[in-house]
Motif scaffolding. Sequence first.
Motif, PDB file in Angstrom:
ATOM      1  N   SER A  93       0.843  -1.200   0.000  1.00 19.14           N
ATOM      2  CA  SER A  93       0.000   0.000   0.000  1.00 19.14           C
ATOM      3  C   SER A  93       0.874   1.244   0.000  1.00 19.14           C
ATOM      4  O   SER A  93       1.987   1.232   0.520  1.00 19.14           O
ATOM      5  N   ILE A  94       0.346   2.318  -0.561  1.00 21.93           N
ATOM      6  CA  ILE A  94       1.092   3.574  -0.596  1.00 21.93           C
ATOM      7  C   ILE A  94       0.815   4.380   0.666  1.00 21.93           C
ATOM      8  O   ILE A  94      -0.218   4.212   1.303  1.00 21.93           O
ATOM      9  N   GLY A  95       1.754   5.254   0.989  1.00 23.33           N
ATOM     10  CA  GLY A  95       1.608   6.136   2.137  1.00 23.33           C
ATOM     11  C   GLY A  95       1.218   7.532   1.710  1.00 23.33           C
ATOM     12  O   GLY A  95       0.931   7.795   0.536  1.00 23.33           O
ATOM     13  N   HIS A  96       1.257   8.449   2.662  1.00 26.35           N
ATOM     14  CA  HIS A  96       0.915   9.858   2.414  1.00 26.35           C
ATOM     15  C   HIS A  96       1.888  10.459   1.405  1.00 26.35           C
ATOM     16  O   HIS A  96       3.097  10.269   1.500  1.00 26.35           O
ATOM     17  N   ASN A  97       1.359  11.185   0.422  1.00 27.92           N
ATOM     18  CA  ASN A  97       2.145  11.870  -0.596  1.00 27.92           C
ATOM     19  C   ASN A  97       2.970  10.900  -1.448  1.00 27.92           C
ATOM     20  O   ASN A  97       4.077  11.222  -1.876  1.00 27.92           O
TER      21      ASN A  97
END
Length: 120
Positions: free
Chosen positions: A63-67
């Motif tokens: 999963s991707i994180g913030h920004n």
Amino acid sequence: MGAVALMTLSAVSAAEAKIRACSSRLPSDVREAVRDLNYCMTNNVCTGLNATIFTNSPKRLPSIGHNQQYYEGRVGEDRSGGPGKRRLVYLVQGTAKSADAVVLERYFTADHYETFCELP
């Protein structure tokens, strides 16, 4: 109820599975595309790469994180001149295709997102 629990466990395991490292013997066109996409992601010179947002809808990558955002680029063509199945997928922090972009992770798929290996 046992089947539901098994399906849930399988889905979690697939999403959390460790992605293997790519072989050090990647074909020359893949190595060239890696170099070009590295440059594209940090300098906005993406000639011929078709670098676009990758949604990770099969959830085969972390999963991707913030920004953060995944981007993909094609590697070569198939025998008929079409885009083929091989892709590079990059996880980028910041604004992609700009000087403030940081490439966090790089992946290669030879089978159009069925499997991935992590590039060094």
